[in-house]
Design a protein around this motif. Sequence first.
Motif, mmCIF file in Angstrom:
data_model
loop_
_atom_site.group_PDB
_atom_site.id
_atom_site.type_symbol
_atom_site.label_atom_id
_atom_site.label_comp_id
_atom_site.label_asym_id
_atom_site.label_seq_id
_atom_site.Cartn_x
_atom_site.Cartn_y
_atom_site.Cartn_z
ATOM 1 N N LEU A 4 0.818 -1.209 0.000
ATOM 2 C CA LEU A 4 0.000 0.000 0.000
ATOM 3 C C LEU A 4 0.854 1.263 0.000
ATOM 4 C CD1 LEU A 4 -2.974 0.853 0.077
ATOM 5 C CD2 LEU A 4 -2.824 0.895 2.575
ATOM 6 N N PHE A 5 1.955 1.235 0.772
ATOM 7 C CA PHE A 5 2.790 2.421 0.922
ATOM 8 C C PHE A 5 4.162 2.286 0.266
ATOM 9 C CE2 PHE A 5 -0.031 2.255 4.658
ATOM 10 C CZ PHE A 5 -0.726 3.446 4.476
ATOM 11 N N PHE A 6 4.421 1.170 -0.391
ATOM 12 C CA PHE A 6 5.746 0.921 -0.955
ATOM 13 C C PHE A 6 6.150 2.012 -1.944
ATOM 14 C CE2 PHE A 6 8.672 -0.856 -4.060
ATOM 15 C CZ PHE A 6 9.599 -1.524 -3.278
ATOM 16 N N ASN A 7 5.236 2.404 -2.811
ATOM 17 C CA ASN A 7 5.559 3.348 -3.877
ATOM 18 C C ASN A 7 5.841 4.759 -3.381
ATOM 19 O OD1 ASN A 7 5.406 1.427 -5.838
ATOM 20 N ND2 ASN A 7 3.369 1.985 -6.561
ATOM 21 N N VAL A 8 5.453 5.059 -2.144
ATOM 22 C CA VAL A 8 5.694 6.397 -1.607
ATOM 23 C C VAL A 8 7.194 6.696 -1.597
ATOM 24 C CG1 VAL A 8 5.487 7.877 0.420
ATOM 25 C CG2 VAL A 8 3.603 6.350 -0.204
ATOM 26 N N ASP A 9 7.982 5.755 -1.103
ATOM 27 C CA ASP A 9 9.426 5.966 -0.977
ATOM 28 C C ASP A 9 10.246 5.230 -2.028
ATOM 29 O OD1 ASP A 9 9.267 7.650 1.252
ATOM 30 O OD2 ASP A 9 9.135 5.950 2.628
ATOM 31 N N SER A 10 9.761 4.084 -2.494
ATOM 32 C CA SER A 10 10.614 3.218 -3.315
ATOM 33 C C SER A 10 10.053 2.898 -4.696
ATOM 34 C CB SER A 10 10.871 1.897 -2.563
ATOM 35 O OG SER A 10 11.430 2.150 -1.288
ATOM 36 N N GLY A 11 8.857 3.378 -5.006
ATOM 37 C CA GLY A 11 8.251 3.042 -6.295
ATOM 38 C C GLY A 11 9.062 3.551 -7.478
ATOM 39 N N PHE A 12 9.575 4.767 -7.362
ATOM 40 C CA PHE A 12 10.374 5.344 -8.452
ATOM 41 C C PHE A 12 11.614 4.498 -8.717
ATOM 42 C CE2 PHE A 12 14.070 8.135 -9.389
ATOM 43 C CZ PHE A 12 13.762 8.441 -10.698
ATOM 44 N N LEU A 13 12.328 4.133 -7.641
ATOM 45 C CA LEU A 13 13.572 3.378 -7.812
ATOM 46 C C LEU A 13 13.307 1.960 -8.294
ATOM 47 C CD1 LEU A 13 15.760 4.561 -4.788
ATOM 48 C CD2 LEU A 13 15.868 5.257 -7.181
ATOM 49 N N GLU A 14 12.167 1.377 -7.875
ATOM 50 C CA GLU A 14 11.844 0.047 -8.394
ATOM 51 C C GLU A 14 11.601 0.124 -9.903
ATOM 52 O OE1 GLU A 14 8.842 -3.778 -7.876
ATOM 53 O OE2 GLU A 14 8.274 -1.848 -7.020
ATOM 54 N N GLY A 15 10.940 1.199 -10.352
ATOM 55 C CA GLY A 15 10.745 1.393 -11.789
ATOM 56 C C GLY A 15 12.060 1.553 -12.522
ATOM 57 N N ILE A 16 12.999 2.288 -11.902
ATOM 58 C CA ILE A 16 14.323 2.491 -12.506
ATOM 59 C C ILE A 16 15.055 1.162 -12.643
ATOM 60 C CG2 ILE A 16 16.617 3.479 -12.120
ATOM 61 C CD1 ILE A 16 14.703 5.537 -13.110
ATOM 62 N N VAL A 17 15.067 0.356 -11.578
ATOM 63 C CA VAL A 17 15.838 -0.888 -11.617
ATOM 64 C C VAL A 17 15.200 -1.890 -12.572
ATOM 65 C CG1 VAL A 17 14.784 -2.282 -9.752
ATOM 66 C CG2 VAL A 17 17.244 -2.390 -10.127
ATOM 67 N N GLN A 333 6.234 -7.792 -7.196
ATOM 68 C CA GLN A 333 6.413 -6.349 -7.071
ATOM 69 C C GLN A 333 6.425 -5.924 -5.610
ATOM 70 O OE1 GLN A 333 3.161 -5.215 -9.909
ATOM 71 N NE2 GLN A 333 4.776 -3.951 -10.835
ATOM 72 N N PHE A 334 6.724 -4.642 -5.385
ATOM 73 C CA PHE A 334 6.710 -4.044 -4.050
ATOM 74 C C PHE A 334 7.670 -4.752 -3.097
ATOM 75 C CE2 PHE A 334 2.193 -3.759 -5.636
ATOM 76 C CZ PHE A 334 2.316 -2.467 -6.133
ATOM 77 N N GLN A 335 8.880 -4.992 -3.554
ATOM 78 C CA GLN A 335 9.895 -5.625 -2.694
ATOM 79 C C GLN A 335 11.279 -5.203 -3.158
ATOM 80 O OE1 GLN A 335 11.753 -8.112 -4.347
ATOM 81 N NE2 GLN A 335 10.470 -8.478 -6.116
ATOM 82 N N TYR A 336 12.240 -5.323 -2.231
ATOM 83 C CA TYR A 336 13.600 -4.819 -2.467
ATOM 84 C C TYR A 336 14.527 -5.840 -3.119
ATOM 85 C CZ TYR A 336 12.194 -1.095 0.790
ATOM 86 O OH TYR A 336 11.545 -0.055 1.392
ATOM 87 N N ALA A 337 14.112 -7.094 -3.197
ATOM 88 C CA ALA A 337 15.001 -8.134 -3.728
ATOM 89 C C ALA A 337 15.401 -7.855 -5.175
ATOM 90 C CB ALA A 337 14.340 -9.506 -3.623
ATOM 91 N N VAL A 338 14.581 -7.078 -5.908
ATOM 92 C CA VAL A 338 14.912 -6.796 -7.306
ATOM 93 C C VAL A 338 16.222 -6.012 -7.421
ATOM 94 C CG1 VAL A 338 12.563 -6.894 -8.209
ATOM 95 C CG2 VAL A 338 13.423 -4.742 -7.257
ATOM 96 N N PHE A 339 16.541 -5.205 -6.417
ATOM 97 C CA PHE A 339 17.780 -4.434 -6.454
ATOM 98 C C PHE A 339 18.986 -5.362 -6.339
ATOM 99 C CE2 PHE A 339 14.480 -1.585 -4.969
ATOM 100 C CZ PHE A 339 14.717 -0.432 -5.699
ATOM 101 N N TYR A 340 18.897 -6.315 -5.417
ATOM 102 C CA TYR A 340 19.967 -7.310 -5.252
ATOM 103 C C TYR A 340 20.073 -8.180 -6.499
ATOM 104 C CZ TYR A 340 22.655 -11.109 -3.105
ATOM 105 O OH TYR A 340 23.619 -12.050 -2.810
ATOM 106 N N ALA A 341 18.912 -8.617 -6.998
ATOM 107 C CA ALA A 341 18.902 -9.526 -8.151
ATOM 108 C C ALA A 341 19.487 -8.853 -9.384
ATOM 109 C CB ALA A 341 17.476 -10.000 -8.427
#
Length: 375
Positions: A4-17, A333-341
């Motif tokens: 629900l709140f993931f995109n507030v702080d990290s949605g942009f960077l998830e889109g970038i990665v 979606q809505f998780q940080y593992a994509v950055f590591y992966a």
Amino acid sequence: MEALFFNVDSGFLEGIVRGYKAGLLTQNQYNNLTQCETIEDFRTQLSATDYGNFLANEPLPISTSTISDKATQVLVDQFNYLRSNAVEPLSKFLEYMTYAYMIDNVILIITGTLHGRNTNELLQRCHPLGVFDTMPALCVATNVEELYHTVLVETPLAPYFRDSVSAADLDDLNIEIIRNTLYKAYLEDFDAFCRTLGGPTAEIMHRILAFEADRRAINITINSFGTQLSKEQRAKLFPTIGRLFPEGNNALARADDIDQVRQACEPVAEYRAFFESGPAASRPNGARVGGSESTANLLGDLGDDLGGATAADLEDRFFVHEVHLNKLAFLQQFQYAVFYAYIKLKEQEIRSLTWIAECIAQNARDRIHDFIPTF
């Protein structure tokens, strides 16, 4: 709830990665690269990918080490962009990702200091993702005791050193034991941090880190055969977060040969495939190497003697499974593992590029397809 709140702080960077991930080389692009006759052709083909003209200013002939360094710099620039825009807890997650490179850099500097190597040369050889502000201070140390206290004060790895290593341990004989001890502490700490994040991040990262822990346990076991490392010391180096823990770890600690290692991995179906021979040893992800052969066929049989070439084959099978796990991370979606992966997939891509370039440079056309593609 985390979605629900993931995109507030990290949605942009998830889109970038995820955009970065879309720029990874495809099978067709790999095929084009393997058709190149010269490094100049190789550079021209790469310019049509997301790498662009990153080699444009390099004079001919371009060495494979230059290609690797420049491609790594592309990765570092992307990572630094993500890190500079991240906020907690993503910024802490990205910081944890750099600790693995810091461990390798600190071990490199310790080894160089023990052998009286040139300070500037050591710093140039360090991985850029593991560079920290106070790293040059390590090179000022003149003896082992001073070096140990400098590490405790000046590096982010201080907790791992303090809990796992003493000044008396810093010598040539123990340097690999120290490296594996630090990695054990790091993997367990990273996994504990990911668990605090909860949700799909904890689930996916535990799967990836568990495999990394088991891979290290298997490698430590195989590499300790015929050495002075006792079985008790070996057992202390095994991380406790893997799928082999505890029964498999205990079996690996008692193992005396590759057959016993194979038996210890038997309960985990994915790991069992690492030791199978011939066409039957198909990969769970159906990965193809060089487009036509399965990885298992390409890597050949794993014999009981586990010679140098066979150990390299086993490592390649580990890489194939690692790529598979990292690709799976992008399915949620809505998780940080994509950055590591993404970082791990990009590193594998750089290894593949370096391999193809090396084969072109040495005119080893018969081995040019022996790389591990990411997509």
